[in-house]
Scaffold this active site. Structure first.
Site, PDB file in Angstrom:
ATOM      1  N   PRO A  96       0.812  -1.076  -0.095  1.00 15.86           N
ATOM      2  CA  PRO A  96       0.072   0.006   0.200  1.00 15.86           C
ATOM      3  C   PRO A  96       0.998   1.209   0.029  1.00 15.86           C
ATOM      4  CG  PRO A  96       0.251  -1.131   2.049  1.00 15.86           C
ATOM      5  CD  PRO A  96       0.772  -1.727   1.395  1.00 15.86           C
ATOM      6  N   ASP A 154       5.844   2.588   1.708  1.00 19.22           N
ATOM      7  CA  ASP A 154       5.140   1.523   2.122  1.00 19.22           C
ATOM      8  C   ASP A 154       4.599   2.160   3.465  1.00 19.22           C
ATOM      9  OD1 ASP A 154       3.837  -0.610   3.119  1.00 19.22           O
ATOM     10  OD2 ASP A 154       5.393  -2.013   2.677  1.00 19.22           O
ATOM     11  N   HIS A 155       3.132   2.361   3.274  1.00 21.58           N
ATOM     12  CA  HIS A 155       2.290   2.954   4.528  1.00 21.58           C
ATOM     13  C   HIS A 155       2.492   2.045   5.547  1.00 21.58           C
ATOM     14  CE1 HIS A 155       0.448   6.757   6.050  1.00 21.58           C
ATOM     15  NE2 HIS A 155       0.132   6.750   4.748  1.00 21.58           N
ATOM     16  N   ARG A 156       2.829   0.719   5.513  1.00 20.41           N
ATOM     17  CA  ARG A 156       2.530  -0.212   6.480  1.00 20.41           C
ATOM     18  C   ARG A 156       3.931   0.008   7.516  1.00 20.41           C
ATOM     19  NH1 ARG A 156       2.866  -5.708   3.235  1.00 20.41           N
ATOM     20  NH2 ARG A 156       4.440  -4.463   2.120  1.00 20.41           N
ATOM     21  N   CYS A 178       5.747   2.803   7.781  1.00 20.18           N
ATOM     22  CA  CYS A 178       5.661   4.251   8.487  1.00 20.18           C
ATOM     23  C   CYS A 178       4.260   4.929   8.221  1.00 20.18           C
ATOM     24  CB  CYS A 178       6.866   5.246   8.122  1.00 20.18           C
ATOM     25  SG  CYS A 178       6.967   5.757   6.452  1.00 20.18           S
TER      26      CYS A 178
END
Length: 448
Positions: free
Chosen positions: A244, A418-420, A422
């Site tokens: 994501p 990658d929003h997972r 940070c």
């Protein structure tokens, strides 16, 4: 060393049934390779460690040597064929001792089946090996000028497939190297003009109807996804499916960074410090301050894995497509060392000399798409990494500076993450730090 130990038949040795040499494991999880060019033919005599074929994997072009000596009995695949690892490649009527030694190694899985590949720290030459005569192995003759002038195997194959003599082509590459565009121009120069009524004939020809609609073979071209193209497509598709990602960007005044590059060039011309090296040093400094970005997500264990070492990848466009060479332990390098490593990897990529290991294991990627003359981009993360820094072209633009509008050297930085791994705070903090270093390069030494 005896003649038998060197793989050369002694007078009293007898021939045995052909030994089948299979496509070896080329490492890095590769499962197949495409035959680019055979270096031998049926009936040729081969020596131990002689290069017999050039193959292209999803990572790089590789010269494959033969671990036995003897006479070529059969070639199992034509050029252009994709062969699975472990499939028959070549059959050699070998001497007894050499054949038995190879069979023992193959049964034991010793890893020595592919002689000379991945077992030595010394990089092997990609120059075409001389073919021995039928009388036995012989000393290699001096390389022909046309072979020496063509570095890329892709360019060499393009010329061969189109009947172009590279020895008479006007080379435009550095040092008189023949480039792909040189061969393509030569092909265009010798291409016959179409007959006057050729277009009318094509227009009047009936189109074949298929289940998916009309098919016009003259209008459509099907290009197989192989080698680097296929690997890139698979990796980018996986990245889009699993990660994501989000992108943030900022415009920055790079005037002082450009001036720093010029000052370094005047002070130490041999260092060869360019803008890519400066941005690489800035990115590494940013990862020191925000180490959570030098990471990847272990989806099976649902863990974020933060890595202690920075293996910096950078996007490089080559005749074989887009590749991402990796500079290992970039965090331990000085600016001059980093610049040298980037130059070396770039040259190896363009000449097709990168090994699979040179293209894997990166922890963070730098993408300088400004070389294509564009300002911005939203790049796809190089799976399984957590982030990528993009740099647009540096161009003169009006910019507010010291209370006045002046013409400054401006570039756009984009940061995909990658929003997972940070949230926006960390991503924004990293990009802002990078932007500040671009605008005030002295921060590289004044802040840790």
């Amino acid at each position: 060393m005896s003649e038998a130990n060197r793989g050369i038949a002694a007078p009293d040795e007898t021939r045995v049934s052909p030994t089948v040499f299979k496509l070896p494991d080329l490492g890095e999880g590769l499962t197949e390779a495409e035959i680019l060019e055979w270096k031998v033919s049926v009936g040729d005599t081969v020596a131990v460690d002689q290069v017999i074929v050039e193959v292209e994997t999803a990572k790089a072009a590789v010269d494959v040597p033969i671990p036995v000596a003897g006479t070529v009995a059969e070639l199992y695949a034509k050029a252009g064929t994709v062969v699975d690892v472990g499939s028959p490649l070549i059959a050699v009527t070998a001497r007894d001792a050499a054949a038995e030694r190879y069979r023992e190694e193959e049964r034991a899985g010793s890893g020595n089946v592919l002689v000379g590949y991945g077992t030595s720290g010394t990089r092997r030459s990609r120059r075409r090996a001389a073919r021995p005569s039928s009388a036995g192995p012989a000393a290699a003759p001096p390389a022909r000028d046309d072979v020496a002038r063509v570095i890329s195997p892709v360019v060499r194959r393009l010329a061969k497939d189109n009947g172009i003599d590279v020895g008479v082509i006007a080379a435009t590459g550095p040092g008189g190297v023949v480039l792909r565009r040189d061969v393509e121009k030569a092909i265009a120069d010798v291409a016959p003009a179409p007959a006057p009524d050729a277009r009318d004939e094509k227009a009047s020809a009936p189109r074949e109807q298929t289940a998916s609609g009309p098919r016009d073979e003259d209008a459509a071209e099907r290009v197989p996804l192989r080698g680097v193209r296929r690997a890139t497509a698979e990796k980018l598709s996986r990245s889009r499916r699993e990660i994501p990602d989000a992108t943030t960007w900022v415009d920055v005044d790079a005037t002082r960074l450009v001036k720093l590059k010029r000052r370094i060039g005047r002070a130490d011309p041999d260092a060869g410090v360019g803008m890519l090296a400066l941005f690489a040093a800035i990115a590494v400094a940013g990862l020191r301050r925000f180490p959570e970005l030098n990471a990847y997500v272990d989806t099976e264990r649902q863990e974020i894995v933060r890595l202690p070492r920075v293996h910096l990848g950078f996007a490089a466009q080559t005749d074989r497509g887009l590749v991402v060479p990796v500079v290992r332990d970039a965090h331990r390098m000085t600016l001059a060392e980093l610049a040298a490593a980037l130059r070396e990897r770039t040259e190896e990529a363009r000449e097709g000399r990168l090994s699979p290991g040179d293209l894997t294991g990166g922890t963070f990627t730098l993408n300088n798409y400004g070389v294509f003359g564009v300002d911005g981009s939203t790049p796809i993360i190089n799976h399984p990494e957590a982030a990528m820094l993009g740099v647009g072209r540096i161009a003169e633009k009006p910019w507010a500076h010291n209370g006045k509008v002046r013409v400054r050297e401006v570039t756009q930085l984009s940061f995909t993450f990658d929003h997972r791994v940070c949230d926006g705070g960390v991503a924004g903090g990293f990009l802002r730090f990078v932007a500040d270093c671009v605008e005030r390069p002295e921060m590289l030494v004044s802040r840790r």
